[in-house]
Scaffold this active site. Structure first.
Site, short mmCIF file in Angstrom:
data_model
loop_
_atom_site.label_atom_id
_atom_site.label_comp_id
_atom_site.label_asym_id
_atom_site.label_seq_id
_atom_site.Cartn_x
_atom_site.Cartn_y
_atom_site.Cartn_z
N GLY A 100 1.25 -1.23 -0.01
CA GLY A 100 -0.09 0.04 0.07
C GLY A 100 1.33 1.39 0.35
N HIS A 157 -2.54 7.85 6.20
CA HIS A 157 -1.16 8.55 6.50
C HIS A 157 -2.07 9.74 5.51
CE1 HIS A 157 2.43 6.81 6.57
NE2 HIS A 157 1.56 5.30 5.24
N HIS A 192 -5.29 1.53 7.43
CA HIS A 192 -3.06 1.98 7.16
C HIS A 192 -3.01 3.26 6.63
CE1 HIS A 192 1.28 1.30 7.80
NE2 HIS A 192 1.15 2.06 6.56
N GLU A 193 -3.02 3.06 5.23
CA GLU A 193 -2.93 4.53 4.17
C GLU A 193 -3.99 5.19 4.19
OE1 GLU A 193 -0.54 3.53 1.92
OE2 GLU A 193 -0.06 1.94 3.20
N GLN A 238 2.62 9.93 1.32
CA GLN A 238 4.20 9.25 1.79
C GLN A 238 5.02 9.68 -0.08
OE1 GLN A 238 1.85 5.51 2.26
NE2 GLN A 238 4.24 4.83 3.05
N CYS A 262 5.80 -0.29 7.19
CA CYS A 262 5.29 0.75 6.33
C CYS A 262 6.89 1.36 5.95
CB CYS A 262 5.16 1.86 7.69
SG CYS A 262 4.31 3.59 6.54
N LEU A 263 6.50 1.82 4.65
CA LEU A 263 7.39 2.24 2.97
C LEU A 263 7.79 3.18 3.60
CD1 LEU A 263 6.03 1.18 0.25
CD2 LEU A 263 7.33 0.20 1.26
#
Length: 186
Positions: free
Chosen positions: A67, A158, A154-155, A72, A112-113
């Site tokens: 994701g 952000h 989660h996304e 991000q 997480c990225l």
């Protein structure tokens, strides 16, 4: 040559074909303050949005991840991409997503990225009813469960200026922040 014959066959068959170069975007890393920016709703569903969503998918697959939110990649609009499939060929692109959460609360490890190499347990709902638009601006709604529901939550966090470490203790969060900053300096 063989390549020209291939192109000629495509033209003769009337198939529209375009080659697109993969674009990988820079992913902001925690504790970058831009990750705290609240994303604005999307109202322009033109070519730029489609290009950005494809670039985000390229970035997510290359990272690799499941994701990615526009926040991000330092674009502060309400756009997320998700693909939890093993084969990485079932992307979900959500614009202006809103969630209605239900189901059990599940505590599971998340990564997480924007926090590479960091994994912590986070509690999330197991069902998320999703309302929003697709990449063309059409209204959509569906119910997601399990990993897909967790990933979408989660996304969407952000887009609201939150990262998953906001759900853990201040002490753990401070340690993670120091570790990430130290690793970037080294």
């Amino acid at each position: 040559t063989q390549y020209k014959n291939f192109i000629l066959k495509i033209i003769i068959c009337g198939t529209k074909f375009s080659l697109r170069q993969m674009s990988v975007l820079e992913i902001l890393k925690f504790p970058d303050p831009r990750l705290r920016t609240i994303a604005k709703p999307v109202d322009d569903f033109g070519k730029n949005l489609k290009t950005l969503s494809q670039d985000m998918l390229d970035t997510m697959y290359q990272a690799p991840g499941i994701g990615l939110a526009a926040t991000q990649v330092n674009v502060h609009i309400q756009l997320i991409v998700v693909d939890i499939s093993q084969t990485k060929d079932e992307p979900v692109i959500l614009v202006n997503p809103e969630l209605e959460l239900s189901g059990e609360i599940l505590e599971a490890e998340e990564g997480c990225l924007s926090l590479p190499g960091i994994y912590e347990k986070v509690s999330r709902r197991t069902i998320a009813k999703v309302f929003g638009q697709d990449i063309e601006g059409n209204d959509i709604n569906f119910t997601s469960e399990g990993l897909l529901a967790v990933c979408i939550q989660h996304e969407v966090d952000h887009l609201r200026g939150k990262v998953f470490v906001d759900y853990i203790s201040n002490l753990k969060r401070s340690r993670i922040k120091r570790k990430l900053v130290k690793n970037r300096v080294a």
